[in-house]
Design an enzyme around this catalytic site. Structure first.
Site, PDB file in Angstrom:
ATOM      1  N   GLY A 199      33.691  36.956  77.463  1.00  0.00           N
ATOM      2  CA  GLY A 199      32.522  37.637  77.977  1.00  0.00           C
ATOM      3  C   GLY A 199      31.291  37.294  77.154  1.00  0.00           C
ATOM      4  O   GLY A 199      31.382  36.781  76.033  1.00  0.00           O
TER       5      GLY A 199
ATOM      6  N   GLY B  86      37.623  37.036  77.632  1.00  0.00           N
ATOM      7  CA  GLY B  86      37.570  37.146  79.085  1.00  0.00           C
ATOM      8  C   GLY B  86      38.091  35.927  79.802  1.00  0.00           C
ATOM      9  O   GLY B  86      38.579  36.020  80.942  1.00  0.00           O
TER      10      GLY B  86
ATOM     11  N   GLU C 280      39.313  39.075  68.939  1.00  0.00           N
ATOM     12  CA  GLU C 280      38.412  40.233  68.980  1.00  0.00           C
ATOM     13  C   GLU C 280      38.427  41.074  67.712  1.00  0.00           C
ATOM     14  O   GLU C 280      37.404  41.668  67.347  1.00  0.00           O
ATOM     15  CB  GLU C 280      38.752  41.118  70.187  1.00  0.00           C
ATOM     16  CG  GLU C 280      38.315  40.550  71.524  1.00  0.00           C
ATOM     17  CD  GLU C 280      39.217  39.430  72.021  1.00  0.00           C
ATOM     18  OE1 GLU C 280      38.828  38.763  72.996  1.00  0.00           O
ATOM     19  OE2 GLU C 280      40.304  39.226  71.447  1.00  0.00           O
TER      20      GLU C 280
ATOM     21  N   ASP D   2      41.370  42.846  74.671  1.00  0.00           N
ATOM     22  CA  ASP D   2      41.231  43.596  75.913  1.00  0.00           C
ATOM     23  C   ASP D   2      41.580  42.710  77.109  1.00  0.00           C
ATOM     24  O   ASP D   2      42.512  41.916  77.039  1.00  0.00           O
ATOM     25  CB  ASP D   2      39.829  44.203  76.016  1.00  0.00           C
ATOM     26  CG  ASP D   2      38.711  43.166  76.039  1.00  0.00           C
ATOM     27  OD1 ASP D   2      38.949  42.001  75.663  1.00  0.00           O
ATOM     28  OD2 ASP D   2      37.576  43.518  76.425  1.00  0.00           O
TER      29      ASP D   2
END
Length: 350
Positions: free
Chosen positions: A67, A116, A139, A147
């Site tokens: 992302g 992502g 992350e 995530d």
């Protein structure tokens, strides 16, 4: 930039082709890209003329590096809460759409696939790694947590390899990805255009993906699967580190490198990730994504994400000031509470 300048959709016979087209940003997902991508998948799901979808990244350096973290950081620092959560909802909704997409979904992965980018590839039916494939979920190094459905996916990998990937954020290549099932096949990037031509013809997808190429051998993670299982089966991050330290003292360079990596990460993020690995096996996919949305609302209210992004991506001094600074200072009750319902309205990812 408009979404149509960042992501391209093409119909090629039976194939719907998605090209992520932000090469200078390593094809990182913007809010507009997430929304446009999801809407196109919904349209192709309903279109009987499209019998399969393929996704690739432009430029050769990256499939998708994740992302748009700089955008998220700016939204948070500037108090643009609506924009901030619009991004997280759009990205997670896109990932959930990929996971439940009923038609063959082929990711052709050249270069970096992180964050992502893993979310929009790993949950599809076919994942073809090239010679330059480089996977990571890093992350915990920026004060976030793994995530985009990793609460569901990583705990299900063999030999506790998912816990290794979650807590270290280490990068692995195509050999290890194939051994773990993160990739379902291998093809050199030079063969991707041929694969797309075959997919467009409408024949069997597996036949279209079959190319004559010698797959890379398993890498160092697969070679160390026994050690990884012993160390990362531990019940806490402190215990993982203790087992790694013991193995390092007995001569394992791999264990020493893993322990050193973990010690550079946000202690709060490490504890969240360890709890994800503990809870994930009992969760269905929509529950896992919802848990991640709940977690991200807590992380966005905290310190470590903004400090981690500053240290790694903005100032690039690689000296984050984590708060709290040690694992011993992290409150287990606060970690458990972070998995509870969010204070803001919760979207449905079912």
């Amino acid at each position: 930039m408009a979404a149509d300048a960042e992501i391209r959709f093409e119909r090629r016979g039976a194939l719907g082709l998605v090209t992520l087209d932000r090469p200078k940003a390593l094809n990182a997902l913007s809010l507009g890209m997430c929304r446009a991508f999801r809407a196109q998948l919904d349209a192709w799901e309903a279109d009987p003329a499209i019998t399969r979808v393929a996704v690739r990244g432009a430029g050769g350096r990256a499939f998708c590096a994740g992302g748009d973290i700089r955008y998220i950081h700016a939204c948070g620092k500037e108090g643009r809460e609506d924009d901030l959560y619009a991004f997280w909802e759009a990205e997670y909704a896109l990932v959930a759409t990929v996971q439940r997409f009923s038609k063959p979904y082929v990711s052709l992965i050249e270069g970096v696939v992180m964050g992502g980018g893993v979310g929009i590839s790993l949950h599809g039916s076919h994942r073809i790694a090239s010679e330059r494939y480089a996977f990571a979920m890093p992350e915990v190094g920026i004060g976030l947590f793994p995530d985009v459905g990793m609460t569901y996916a990583l705990p299900r990998l063999a030999h506790h390899a998912g816990s290794y990937l979650a807590l270290t954020g280490a990068k692995i290549g195509p050999g290890d990805a194939l051994a773990l099932g993160l990739a379902t096949g291998y093809a050199p990037a030079a063969a991707f255009d041929t694969i797309l031509d075959r997919l467009a013809e409408g024949g069997a997808v597996d036949d279209a993906l079959a190319v004559e190429a010698e797959a890379p051998p398993p890498g160092p993670l697969a070679a160390e699967s026994g050690l990884v299982e012993r160390c990362f089966a531990a019940g806490s991050v402190e215990e993982v580190l203790g087992r790694l330290d013991g193995a390092a003292a007995s001569g394992s360079a791999f264990a020493g490198e893993a322990a050193a990596l973990i010690r550079t990460r946000s202690p709060t993020s490490l504890c969240i990730a360890a709890e994800q690995m503990r809870r994930g096996p009992a969760m269905r996919f929509p529950e896992a994504i919802l848990a991640e949305f709940r977690l991200v609302t807590r992380v966005m209210e905290g310190h470590d994400f903004f400090e981690g992004v500053r240290a790694v991506l903005i100032d690039k001094d690689n000296r984050p000031d984590w708060r709290p600074a040690t694992l011993a200072e992290v409150d287990p009750a606060a970690i458990a509470a972070a998995f509870g319902p969010a204070a803001r309205p919760e979207p449905s990812f079912a």
